[in-house]
Design an enzyme around this catalytic site. Structure first.
Site, mmCIF file in Angstrom:
data_model
loop_
_atom_site.group_PDB
_atom_site.id
_atom_site.type_symbol
_atom_site.label_atom_id
_atom_site.label_comp_id
_atom_site.label_asym_id
_atom_site.label_seq_id
_atom_site.Cartn_x
_atom_site.Cartn_y
_atom_site.Cartn_z
ATOM 1 N N HIS A 41 0.916 -1.511 -0.045
ATOM 2 C CA HIS A 41 0.124 -0.072 -0.620
ATOM 3 C C HIS A 41 0.778 1.107 -0.075
ATOM 4 C CE1 HIS A 41 -2.957 3.022 2.344
ATOM 5 N NE2 HIS A 41 -3.693 2.718 1.078
ATOM 6 N N HIS A 54 -1.105 9.757 -2.553
ATOM 7 C CA HIS A 54 -2.093 9.889 -2.703
ATOM 8 C C HIS A 54 -3.101 11.607 -2.355
ATOM 9 C CE1 HIS A 54 -4.978 9.568 0.244
ATOM 10 N NE2 HIS A 54 -5.572 8.135 0.070
HETATM 11 O O1 G3P Z 1 -6.692 1.888 -2.452
HETATM 12 C C1 G3P Z 1 -6.924 0.794 -1.971
HETATM 13 C C2 G3P Z 1 -7.175 1.902 -0.737
HETATM 14 O O2 G3P Z 1 -5.675 2.525 -0.789
HETATM 15 C C3 G3P Z 1 -8.007 2.585 -1.333
HETATM 16 O O3 G3P Z 1 -7.394 3.856 0.174
HETATM 17 O O4 G3P Z 1 -7.030 6.362 0.508
HETATM 18 O O5 G3P Z 1 -5.520 4.667 0.838
HETATM 19 O O6 G3P Z 1 -6.084 5.398 -1.455
HETATM 20 P P1 G3P Z 1 -6.647 4.821 -0.072
HETATM 21 CA CA CA Z 2 -4.585 3.899 -2.957
#
Ligand code: G3P
Ligand code: CA
Length: 249
Positions: free
Chosen positions: A5, A47
């Site tokens: 992530h 992000h």
């Molecule tokens: O993309 C899956 C997850 O990453 C969604 O949340 O806010 O971390 O992009 P975010």
């Molecule tokens: Ca994401």
């Protein structure tokens, strides 16, 4: 499968090459890249839609040129936020473009790419597809599964699916708000927020022929639950921890 992530973002500044290199070293199956678009139409890994949190600059990404963003420090913030994980080498890291990440890893990594706010960046979907095609990651000669496109925005996924039906797409959202019989027409799976996820939903999605990739799971107990419940993949900031849990399962 384990999806890094924002890279190995528990240990290194998110969305930097340092975080992606570490994720690869730890053995993640995919590196996750959130996309934003600069004023001059360049796709960058970030992000937020502002540079405020993860650089030493301020302002909306779409109001800044790539040249301006390249002048920012994308690593020092991490050392301040997480002093126990700080490293001198993180100071001065740059925000990478999607193109730079793909050049860096080539076909030796799998990419899990999120179109963030594609309705605000009208060129994002097409720019993404052009870039992936240029790197032979989609289209003729590409390997299925080398790239997965994820989004909260169904229209973005439908656009990708229409042009490249073999590219895997994942619909993000809350499990309790997902219309599985609609999603299966344009996506291979769903990416539910783990806070909204129950074992029964995974069963239901599988019955519809959809994969389930849950986000974002950083504690061992929930990682074990995902394994037990039969989730197909999950996003984590701690790939090393996840891979250890999965090996023991
Ligand atoms: O993309 C899956 C997850 O990453 C969604 O949340 O806010 O971390 O992009 P975010
Ligand atoms: Ca994401």
């Amino acid at each position: 499968m384990v999806i890094a992530h924002r890279g190995a973002s528990g240990y290194a500044p998110e969305h930097t090459l340092a975080a992606y290199d570490l994720a690869k070293k730890q053995g993640a199956d995919y590196i996750e890249i959130d996309l934003q678009m600069t004023k001059d139409g360049q796709l960058i890994a970030m992000h937020d839609d502002t540079v405020n949190r993860t650089t030493n600059g301020t302002g909306k990404v779409k109001a800044l040129t790539l040249k301006q963003i390249k002048q920012l420090d994308a690593g020092a913030w991490f050392n301040h936020a997480y002093p126990n994980r700080a490293k001198a080498k993180y100071i001065g890291l740059k925000v990478p473009t999607l193109d730079e990440i793909l050049n860096h890893f080539g076909h030796h990594m799998r990419y899990y790419i999120e179109t963030k706010k594609p309705y605000e960046y009208r060129e994002m979907n097409q720019q993404l597809l052009i870039t992936l095609k240029k790197h032979h990651l989609i289209g003729k000669g590409s390997k299925r599964g080398q790239v997965i496109i994820e989004s909260f925005d169904a229209d973005s996924l439908k656009t990708v699916h229409k042009q490249y039906p073999n590219v895997e797409t994942i619909q993000l959202g809350d499990a309790n708000k997902m219309n599985l019989s609609e999603i299966k027409h344009y996506a291979v799976g769903v990416g539910p927020n783990v806070e909204t996820l129950r074992a029964a939903f995974i069963k239901k999605a599988h019955k519809e022929g959809l994969l389930v990739h849950a986000w974002t799971i950083n504690d061992e107990q929930t990682m074990k639950d995902m394994e037990r419940w039969g989730a197909d993949a999950f996003f984590t900031n701690y790939d090393d921890k996840a891979l250890t849990v999965l090996k023991q399962a």
